[in-house]
Design an enzyme around this catalytic site. Structure first.
Site, mmCIF file in Angstrom:
data_model
loop_
_atom_site.group_PDB
_atom_site.id
_atom_site.type_symbol
_atom_site.label_atom_id
_atom_site.label_comp_id
_atom_site.label_asym_id
_atom_site.label_seq_id
_atom_site.Cartn_x
_atom_site.Cartn_y
_atom_site.Cartn_z
ATOM 1 N N GLU A 186 -31.005 29.981 0.287
ATOM 2 C CA GLU A 186 -29.552 30.085 0.298
ATOM 3 C C GLU A 186 -28.907 28.766 -0.083
ATOM 4 O OE1 GLU A 186 -27.872 32.991 0.824
ATOM 5 O OE2 GLU A 186 -29.948 33.691 0.639
ATOM 6 N N LYS A 221 -37.818 40.260 20.657
ATOM 7 C CA LYS A 221 -37.361 40.509 19.279
ATOM 8 C C LYS A 221 -35.996 41.165 19.214
ATOM 9 C CE LYS A 221 -41.655 39.476 18.044
ATOM 10 N NZ LYS A 221 -42.198 38.518 17.126
ATOM 11 N N ASP A 280 -42.265 32.171 14.585
ATOM 12 C CA ASP A 280 -42.174 33.612 14.362
ATOM 13 C C ASP A 280 -40.755 33.937 13.896
ATOM 14 O OD1 ASP A 280 -41.999 36.349 14.460
ATOM 15 O OD2 ASP A 280 -42.965 36.531 16.408
ATOM 16 N N HIS A 286 -19.238 26.413 -1.868
ATOM 17 C CA HIS A 286 -20.180 27.442 -2.294
ATOM 18 C C HIS A 286 -20.171 27.575 -3.817
ATOM 19 C CE1 HIS A 286 -22.335 29.513 0.908
ATOM 20 N NE2 HIS A 286 -21.360 29.116 1.698
#
Lengths: 391, 391, 391, 391
Positions: free
Chosen positions: C87, C218, C292, C383
């Site tokens: 990104e 999670k 993770d 951006h």
């Protein structure tokens, strides 16, 4: 053991006699005396539609707070606010907030939205069929609206939100309901609409229920906060710095510091709103004005926004996103409740938004008063003074 | 404009005369007649600690539902449940659920936890100092407990939860409060504890507030659902299949299908609990038994768990994680409220858990009754029959 | 169609040959060329325990931001932070925040809690039996702890939280897990504990599952925010007013105004935290350091607290309540991931808290940088400059 | 101390040389060797718009699972799914679910909604002015849309949601963004729209920000679950009873019992969704296919709905309400990421919905596989077999 059944009169169950019979029954079964509950001053014939097994009344103490100065679009001027409660300090605390806000020129109120919901769910063989149904509902809005509105004089179906999950499509019918709260009206209208849909849609609807729980009735939800349930109403004020210092014995900066800390605590706790205690004022006014007390669940939500202005004053606002209030229907016409509404100039047609504004202004007063008490360490001492709590 | 102030008596403000004076004042100011609100049957001298500016009463219609059969540890046998409401169908619906569950042998109830909170917050220069304070609080629990309990006869500090964020440490004091709800008691005790802490801890506390909003008082929160506020009580029953079919005109499978669909809708809506309408029964019983009506906000939370058993019966349970009920103190001793508690055998010392069990059992009856009505499509028709809602 | 199965080698599946075979298979089946994915620089023999069906690698671009100045208890000094991302703007934005906070003297970090969970559930005939089990668990904690710890060298069972609902008791085992994230370790230990419980408790356990979903693995939950999952770590700084004006082209007041508005929006939206974009920095560092990646779900939660100080400076803090990071085990030992950890001085035993502090400090930099960009209207233009996004 | 700054090349910063220079710098500063991170196989010239300070790569192990059989509208047939992860068991577990669902005939997938947001906020003097602005926005939608769409070729402004609180109006612009994720596109377009609004609206806007946090970007929210962020996609299957018994070593009833228990635990925990671990599959596919890894925060939400059918089979569905995936733009065109997308037939224009369907089908496989493992007690043992986790 037929004696075990609470007695009912076939012919006229809403009478003083039927109530007395039930009191005697309960007294016999339980050994308790139902003396004070028998002291009601109205004719029970007004009660059908409000209660079953009418046996007497609960007398809830009523106090007035005020005057509350409201600069609303519907409520303008000074109001004396009826509050029915058994919690010491409550009326005094709101009263203090009302004095302060009156001295500051009164509270600006704005009703920004108004809708009552019933939210059926339709299930299909799979998600694709549910999606096709979704398009059909959009296309057939006018016909659905017509089917719904057949059942009601004052209710209008404004729009239908759609939410999809799995092979279900959840619809959320939004109605304007005039001056009634409208839960029953919207239930009936949506039931008719669902029947029309079931009759008109090609075979494929597996089943549907009148509520898929996205109303969300009698419970708080993020959805109600986002999309309004009942009235969405904002109350605002700018408190002059000097007034905060003199009357609340604290400063805008200290009050705002407490707000910030409290907001973080509430976020961490998973609290559903960032106000202090809107439930207190709302519950007390609900009882006084014949609202559905269970709607405290939805109505207690609030969005507080405050700031110390560049001039050092304290801007404070409360948004109630799901305030359910009526000036007509439900319990509003009962003897004492109607009197309380009339004291506000809020009984009957065309008064629901006015009532909503008064509610919001009252809630704001309670937020400021308790918020200041926590900061200025008066909280416990004021409860000690007013609250003769026995334990 | 002194006339604008609601009149108060310096000497004896809790008298019939003071109330009458206020009614006249409100009548003059508003033009409303306060006729029925003047009809109260008790001596206002009992009211200090329950209300300020006492002006009269709101008469809330009272109905009884039952008998409700409870197989609890504290509540055992059949009860007639007082419900004060203005919402048609409510008493009838709970009554239907009571009949069904009685036929099924009654409802098993268990109080699994009991605690009332006050949650102060302490702020420091930085998070490291807040963490050090956290260790100190743990080490000094006994002394903190002693300081808190000086202020109360019946309250006991059970434990202090700690939550850290930024440079603050939020504490959540958990008390057992005997048979009182205990909000004021815990406020007072925690205030004393905070003062002791402030006096005893080495310099470094930036500021503290008696509440950092992790109580979380008068509002629903995930924290209350997790860690209990008031009583945590479970009501359970297994409804024989045949009974569901005959009495509710539906089947366990259909009821469970509706539950599943409704649960998904509630999850999507961000609803705070997965019950149907515990708020209805709780609010009605709160008014009848003199509870703090604003606590509907916390108490309306529920955790419903149901299943169709291998034999085809319907196991149904409701857990109320934050039910705030008292059998003593607050509004419980008022004239009509006390009568209602006595009808349940729940007035006074040693009765709060019994009362909590009856609440939970009642809530379960309402969940089953409305749940079945939605499924069997009786919902709208029953409201039509019982609810003469005017609009 | 056996050809449809992804080929595996019985003897040595973690080899270059096995990977090549699978690449050819996928190329044949799909027509895609797996050219770049074949370019890995390590011996696949290191991979068992990290992946199955190893076929190649994804090359994620790696940039460094910094130096980041951290005044932690475990991390002290300047760090160059590895961020793997696709990104645009991300590294540049964090880098800007690091420059600013370094100029302000660096970020203070504190690990305030540390625990990893596994949360089994036990079901009984009714709630009363579940409550009795609850007492038994409390009494037998030492034996349960012993049974759990048999399975692990570094894991220690710290405490067991208990949550009751219906006829179930949900337990939440909290472990310290050394420098590993510990999800598997705690699973194994809790499994052993559950077996011991099932063997030792009198007959009556209906069933139990290793997870009743209160871990909550999670996924984000209020419970994780309250009670920590992984590390709970705070990063703080006071930015001098002048620095904010010069470097960020805005003011503390403007930044705080945006925060307030944004917080209200987030509350209304039901957003689960009040930060801006912790997920960005966390995800990029997770990939770089072999964490993770799915734990972004839990780890992205934050509690931001900011204030304009009386002197006009800007105090800003980020609390990460459930940051799951390891310096050992899992993917930390893989070729590139280990290099990134070593660049931070965070590979291996005794480094997990240091790593957690660097994460928190990094997150804070990103919050300030993006927060300022939104205010100063640089957001879109930055951006545009950095983000050559094709569409 | 200029040496402290990470070196950048003025002319061509996206070159092997510039990367090497930075590696040497980091090696010198930290003492770590950046050997493996230097092994990338592509020309850094492709990287502008994806990263700054490019220094090398992280090699994330890639495994394929499958074939996955999808009966979608956009994805049809068998797919080999690339998963980049360092977590042992993950690929194996998803692979097991894919085998099972393939044997059951494949997974039906449906994209039911598609929108990307940017949500500015406008502040006024009071709520009434904010409400007036609200009406103006509705009336001027076409012009706002035109102003927004000037900035983009593929983005289309579909609708603007409005949310009011205090004196602010929060707008939520919903765009369709073709096959790109669209966060930057929507930011740019909304920025232009805001400028047009600020220019066109009569004086009175106090201030506005490009984001008022109702997007809600990089974080989970109830709003995203309700109104979609990215794709809303449903995956469904009915697993024949026999298959569950034979392949998963459990039964539909046992799996459903675990779901129910787990759902109650999740509700009590304040978990934001009722799935098991969608984050695992989503994160692994995100890395493999060049998605924005931080969007795991939004994308990990799920709505699982399951039932044992009257025939004893197991219907299972997963709805992903806010899955953010692109087949074009962002990191999708990078060397290895593009190869992974091509292996799915999902690179480039017109493939985003196909990709979303494959994601949803994959997630479903993981839910069933892990869900079954928990029930059949294989969970810990399978982790032991596959997971050589060192601690």
């Amino acid at each position: 053991m037929t004696s075990l059944h609470i007695p009912r009169e076939r012919d006229n169950d809403y009478s003083r006699e039927a109530a007395a019979k039930r009191r005697r029954f309960v007294e016999e079964q339980t050994g308790a005396a139902l003396e004070h509950t028998s002291k009601f001053s109205f004719d029970p014939a007004i009660l059908p539609g409000n209660i079953e097994n009418f046996t007497g009344v609960v007398q809830v103490p009523l106090g007035f707070a005020g005057p509350l100065r409201v600069n609303g679009e519907h409520a303008q001027g000074d109001f004396f606010v009826p509050m029915a409660t058994t919690e010491g300090t409550l009326v005094a605390s709101y009263n203090r907030g009302m004095r302060l806000t009156r001295q500051a020129g009164g509270i600006t109120t704005t009703v920004v939205d108004d809708a009552m919901q019933r939210a059926p769910v339709f299930a299909f063989n799979n998600a694709r069929e549910a999606r096709d149904f979704s398009l059909w509902v959009t296309e057939n809005f006018s016909a659905i609206k017509a089917a719904a509105e057949v059942t009601t004089r004052s209710g209008r179906l404004r729009n239908i939100e759609q939410y999809s999950a799995s092979r279900m499509l959840y619809l959320r019918f939004n109605y304007t309901t005039g001056d009634a709260a409208g839960q029953n009206m919207t239930g009936k209208a949506t039931y008719a609409a669902c029947q029309w849909i079931a009759d008109s849609y090609p075979p494929g609807i597996g089943y549907y229920f009148l509520s898929g729980n996205m109303d969300t009735d009698k419970k708080h939800s993020a959805l109600n906060t986002l999309h309004t349930r009942g009235k969405r109403v904002v109350a605002e004020i700018t408190l002059p710095r000097q007034l905060v210092i003199e009357q609340l014995h604290t400063s805008p900066e200290a009050m705002y510091a407490a707000r910030k800390t409290s907001q973080l605590g509430g976020l961490m706790a998973g609290a559903v709103h960032n106000g202090v205690h809107p439930a207190n004022g709302i519950a007390a006014m609900f009882i006084a004005t014949g609202q559905d007390e269970a709607n405290v669940a939805e109505s207690h939500a609030s969005l507080v926004y405050a700031e110390v202005t560049p001039d050092g004053d304290y801007y404070y606002s409360v948004t109630l996103p799901s305030l359910i209030v009526a000036s007509y229907g439900g319990g509003t016409g009962l003897a004492t409740q109607k009197e309380c509404l009339e004291a506000l100039g809020c009984y009957g047609q065309g008064k629901a938004k006015k009532l909503a504004e008064i509610f919001a202004a009252t809630v704001l007063c309670g937020e400021i008063s308790l918020g200041a008490a926590v900061v200025s360490e008066e909280w416990v001492s004021s409860h000690d003074q007013y609250g003769r709590n026995r334990p």
